[in-house]
Design a protein around this motif. Structure first.
Motif, PDB file in Angstrom:
ATOM      1  N   LEU A  83       0.823  -1.211   0.000  1.00 53.57           N
ATOM      2  CA  LEU A  83       0.000   0.000   0.000  1.00 53.57           C
ATOM      3  C   LEU A  83       0.860   1.265   0.000  1.00 53.57           C
ATOM      4  N   LEU A  84       1.922   1.266   0.796  1.00 49.88           N
ATOM      5  CA  LEU A  84       2.788   2.443   0.863  1.00 49.88           C
ATOM      6  C   LEU A  84       3.507   2.687  -0.462  1.00 49.88           C
ATOM      7  N   LEU A  85       3.908   1.613  -1.131  1.00 51.69           N
ATOM      8  CA  LEU A  85       4.578   1.755  -2.430  1.00 51.69           C
ATOM      9  C   LEU A  85       3.601   2.169  -3.529  1.00 51.69           C
ATOM     10  N   SER A  86       2.338   1.788  -3.368  1.00 53.27           N
ATOM     11  CA  SER A  86       1.326   2.113  -4.382  1.00 53.27           C
ATOM     12  C   SER A  86       0.744   3.506  -4.207  1.00 53.27           C
ATOM     13  N   LEU A  87       0.778   4.039  -2.989  1.00 57.81           N
ATOM     14  CA  LEU A  87       0.155   5.330  -2.700  1.00 57.81           C
ATOM     15  C   LEU A  87       0.626   6.474  -3.605  1.00 57.81           C
ATOM     16  N   PRO A  88       1.942   6.649  -3.845  1.00 62.38           N
ATOM     17  CA  PRO A  88       2.374   7.768  -4.703  1.00 62.38           C
ATOM     18  C   PRO A  88       1.799   7.726  -6.115  1.00 62.38           C
ATOM     19  N   LEU A  89       1.505   6.518  -6.612  1.00 62.11           N
ATOM     20  CA  LEU A  89       0.977   6.393  -7.981  1.00 62.11           C
ATOM     21  C   LEU A  89      -0.365   7.102  -8.139  1.00 62.11           C
ATOM     22  N   ILE A  90      -1.149   7.129  -7.069  1.00 63.29           N
ATOM     23  CA  ILE A  90      -2.468   7.764  -7.136  1.00 63.29           C
ATOM     24  C   ILE A  90      -2.335   9.228  -7.526  1.00 63.29           C
ATOM     25  N   TYR A  91      -1.303   9.881  -6.999  1.00 62.67           N
ATOM     26  CA  TYR A  91      -1.114  11.309  -7.252  1.00 62.67           C
ATOM     27  C   TYR A  91      -0.204  11.582  -8.451  1.00 62.67           C
ATOM     28  N   ILE A  92       0.805  10.742  -8.650  1.00 65.00           N
ATOM     29  CA  ILE A  92       1.696  10.931  -9.809  1.00 65.00           C
ATOM     30  C   ILE A  92       0.941  10.683 -11.106  1.00 65.00           C
ATOM     31  N   MET A  93       0.166   9.579 -11.135  1.00 63.81           N
ATOM     32  CA  MET A  93      -0.586   9.224 -12.343  1.00 63.81           C
ATOM     33  C   MET A  93      -1.979   9.847 -12.364  1.00 63.81           C
ATOM     34  N   LYS A  94      -2.381  10.479 -11.246  1.00 63.26           N
ATOM     35  CA  LYS A  94      -3.735  11.024 -11.116  1.00 63.26           C
ATOM     36  C   LYS A  94      -4.765   9.952 -11.483  1.00 63.26           C
ATOM     37  N   SER A  95      -4.622   8.818 -10.828  1.00 64.25           N
ATOM     38  CA  SER A  95      -5.405   7.633 -11.178  1.00 64.25           C
ATOM     39  C   SER A  95      -6.539   7.388 -10.196  1.00 64.25           C
ATOM     40  N   SER A  96      -7.745   7.349 -10.701  1.00 65.30           N
ATOM     41  CA  SER A  96      -8.913   7.028  -9.875  1.00 65.30           C
ATOM     42  C   SER A  96      -8.985   5.538  -9.589  1.00 65.30           C
ATOM     43  N   MET A  97      -8.596   4.725 -10.581  1.00 62.54           N
ATOM     44  CA  MET A  97      -8.591   3.278 -10.380  1.00 62.54           C
ATOM     45  C   MET A  97      -7.579   2.899  -9.317  1.00 62.54           C
ATOM     46  N   GLY A  98      -6.443   3.584  -9.323  1.00 58.76           N
ATOM     47  CA  GLY A  98      -5.451   3.343  -8.283  1.00 58.76           C
ATOM     48  C   GLY A  98      -6.004   3.642  -6.904  1.00 58.76           C
ATOM     49  N   ALA A  99      -6.803   4.710  -6.794  1.00 65.75           N
ATOM     50  CA  ALA A  99      -7.410   5.076  -5.512  1.00 65.75           C
ATOM     51  C   ALA A  99      -8.413   4.014  -5.064  1.00 65.75           C
ATOM     52  N   LEU A 100      -9.197   3.479  -5.996  1.00 67.86           N
ATOM     53  CA  LEU A 100     -10.168   2.437  -5.643  1.00 67.86           C
ATOM     54  C   LEU A 100      -9.467   1.190  -5.131  1.00 67.86           C
ATOM     55  N   LEU A 101      -8.414   0.772  -5.832  1.00 64.60           N
ATOM     56  CA  LEU A 101      -7.651  -0.400  -5.390  1.00 64.60           C
ATOM     57  C   LEU A 101      -7.015  -0.149  -4.024  1.00 64.60           C
ATOM     58  N   TYR A 102      -6.555   1.076  -3.823  1.00 66.51           N
ATOM     59  CA  TYR A 102      -5.913   1.449  -2.560  1.00 66.51           C
ATOM     60  C   TYR A 102      -6.910   1.382  -1.405  1.00 66.51           C
ATOM     61  N   VAL A 103      -8.110   1.924  -1.596  1.00 64.67           N
ATOM     62  CA  VAL A 103      -9.129   1.902  -0.538  1.00 64.67           C
ATOM     63  C   VAL A 103      -9.525   0.458  -0.210  1.00 64.67           C
ATOM     64  N   MET A 104      -9.683  -0.368  -1.247  1.00 63.45           N
ATOM     65  CA  MET A 104      -9.978  -1.782  -1.003  1.00 63.45           C
ATOM     66  C   MET A 104      -8.826  -2.449  -0.261  1.00 63.45           C
ATOM     67  N   GLY A 105      -7.598  -2.053  -0.608  1.00 61.71           N
ATOM     68  CA  GLY A 105      -6.419  -2.624   0.037  1.00 61.71           C
ATOM     69  C   GLY A 105      -6.328  -2.276   1.514  1.00 61.71           C
ATOM     70  N   ILE A 106      -6.558  -1.002   1.871  1.00 54.21           N
ATOM     71  CA  ILE A 106      -6.457  -0.620   3.283  1.00 54.21           C
ATOM     72  C   ILE A 106      -7.600  -1.222   4.093  1.00 54.21           C
ATOM     73  N   THR A 107      -8.739  -1.453   3.450  1.00 54.05           N
ATOM     74  CA  THR A 107      -9.859  -2.101   4.140  1.00 54.05           C
ATOM     75  C   THR A 107      -9.519  -3.547   4.474  1.00 54.05           C
ATOM     76  N   TYR A 108      -8.949  -4.244   3.501  1.00 57.53           N
ATOM     77  CA  TYR A 108      -8.534  -5.626   3.763  1.00 57.53           C
ATOM     78  C   TYR A 108      -7.402  -5.659   4.784  1.00 57.53           C
ATOM     79  N   TYR A 109      -6.543  -4.650   4.735  1.00 60.61           N
ATOM     80  CA  TYR A 109      -5.420  -4.564   5.679  1.00 60.61           C
ATOM     81  C   TYR A 109      -5.923  -4.475   7.122  1.00 60.61           C
ATOM     82  N   VAL A 110      -6.908  -3.588   7.367  1.00 61.99           N
ATOM     83  CA  VAL A 110      -7.406  -3.439   8.739  1.00 61.99           C
ATOM     84  C   VAL A 110      -8.203  -4.674   9.173  1.00 61.99           C
TER      85      VAL A 110
END
Length: 427
Positions: free
Chosen positions: A136-163
């Motif tokens: 998740l930490l390695l993927s987080l910068p991609l959301i802002y560098i690539m301005k990716s909405s899909m990256g944000a969706l995957l990230y939110v699903m990832g942190i939910t599974y993480y908790v």
């Protein structure tokens, strides 16, 4: 489109002018293009996922026969390819949404695959939660560098599974405070998308994922005063419902208003849970000192969320009459004193059942006043579920229960029939 096929006939009949006909053609052309872009974007993301999985499967098939150096090379290969593609997109296609979302998706999965394979090759120990956190930490910068909405969706699903892995699936029940920091890290992207692309399909999905993620994660703050979490949950669902009634969401359909849906359904589930005597019997047996209470996570979660919900409700209702106050938005305020009273008596069970009854009546009345069958049937459903629950805990005979259920069903039919009859009369 049938309208476009009818344009020549409308022109010939003199119903529309050539200028209007051209505007109609351009309008439907833009709509068709938008649909094509959405479809292309979906297939682009799916294609990126399949390519990444294909590479992993091909390598995995011959994995045992490869040397350590070769394994390492193939572990980094998808990651390097994905990074090259992302760099190409940033330089040559910075405005192409299909390329951006597909490349980001490919790179996020390449990061996870590389991390997993390197850990396996060199026998790096660690649990699943640690692996997810690094990913998740390695993927987080991609959301802002690539301005990716899909990256944000995957990230939110990832942190939910993480908790969930930390507190629901792990026997160690590790501290989940990192989740809240990870969630805060993605919120700027959410607000940017909210401001710049309010009609985006990605925003609709993110509107569902974030409140659902919060609902799942909130329970992880519990410690020794677990029952206090009910105040936090009532306030959370109250806050979500209030958000669902703001100027942005108020006129949207329920599919596009997840805050209102989750807030109302969550509030009802909690009310039905609290309508049982056993809920308050267990609560009445718990004794806490104030000094120990204020050190618990659920106390501060209840305090912060309740205060936030109250402030937002005040801001939203400022200048409006009390009659315009949606009944679901104040349930969390009513529950706090009822909950405190529950430590000393069993009266709250009566009060909760009374709230459910009043809430259903107000909802039915609102549906009838606005001529909205959806709201009307929602109110009828609330009182139906409440009556059925009361039946389960009663000593009534099956014949009486059956007759009462028939009366409820007849009430549904009569209410809908009268509503439809009134609609026809008004038309």
């Amino acid at each position: 489109m049938s309208v476009q096929r009818d344009i020549p006939e409308l022109l010939k009949a003199g119903i529309i002018t050539p200028d209007t006909a051209e505007k109609i053609r351009q309008y439907y052309k833009s709509k068709d293009g938008s649909s094509s872009n959405r479809l292309f974007l979906a297939f682009g993301i799916l294609g990126a996922l399949l390519i990444g999985l294909g590479i992993i499967l091909i390598i995995a098939h011959n994995w045992d026969e490869l040397s350590t150096n070769t394994k390492t090379f193939f572990s980094f290969l998808p990651l390097v390819i994905a990074q090259i593609i992302c760099a190409f997109v940033l330089v040559r296609k910075p405005t192409n949404k299909v390329w951006k979302e597909s490349a980001t998706t490919f790179l996020i999965f390449a990061i996870g695959a590389c991390n997993s394979l390197i850990s396996q090759i060199y026998h790096i120990s660690g649990d699943l939660s640690s692996f997810l956190l690094i990913w998740l930490l390695l993927s987080l910068p991609l959301i802002y560098i690539m301005k990716s909405s899909m990256g944000a969706l995957l990230y939110v699903m990832g942190i939910t599974y993480y908790v969930m892995e930390l507190r629901y699936f792990s026997y160690l029940n590790s501290d989940s405070h990192y989740y809240w920091l990870l969630l805060l890290a993605v919120l700027p992207q959410y607000f940017i998308l909210f401001k710049k692309q309010p009609k985006s399909n990605f925003l609709i999905i993110e509107n569902w994922l974030i409140p659902l993620s919060l609902t799942i994660a909130l329970a992880t703050v519990t410690s020794d005063s677990g029952s206090l979490i009910f105040i936090a949950y009532f306030s959370l669902f109250g806050l979500l419902y209030i958000i669902g009634n703001n100027s942005f969401f108020i006129d949207k359909s329920l599919r596009n208003n997840p805050y209102k849906v989750i807030g109302s359904i969550g509030t009802l589930i909690l009310l039905f849970m609290a309508s049982f005597q056993g809920f308050w019997t267990d609560l009445n047996g718990e004794k806490y000192s104030f000094g120990n209470l204020i050190t618990t996570g659920e106390f501060w979660a209840s305090l912060v969320i309740s205060a936030g919900a109250l402030l937002y409700l005040y801001k939203q209702q400022k200048g409006r009459s009390f009659r315009e106050l949606p009944p679901f938005s104040i349930i969390f305020l009513l529950f706090i004193p009822i909950f405190i009273l529950g430590y000393f008596s069993q009266i709250p069970v009566i009060l909760i059942n009374l709230i459910i009854l009043v809430l259903s009546i107000l909802t039915i009345t609102e549906g009838a006043r606005r001529g909205n069958l959806g709201i009307l049937n929602f109110g009828l459903s609330i009182i139906t579920v409440w009556i059925i629950i009361r039946f389960i805990n009663s000593d009534l005979s099956f014949i009486i229960r059956g007759l009462l259920l028939m009366v409820i069903g007849l009430g549904f039919f009569i209410a809908n029939y009268l509503m439809l009859k009134r609609r026809k009369k008004n038309d």
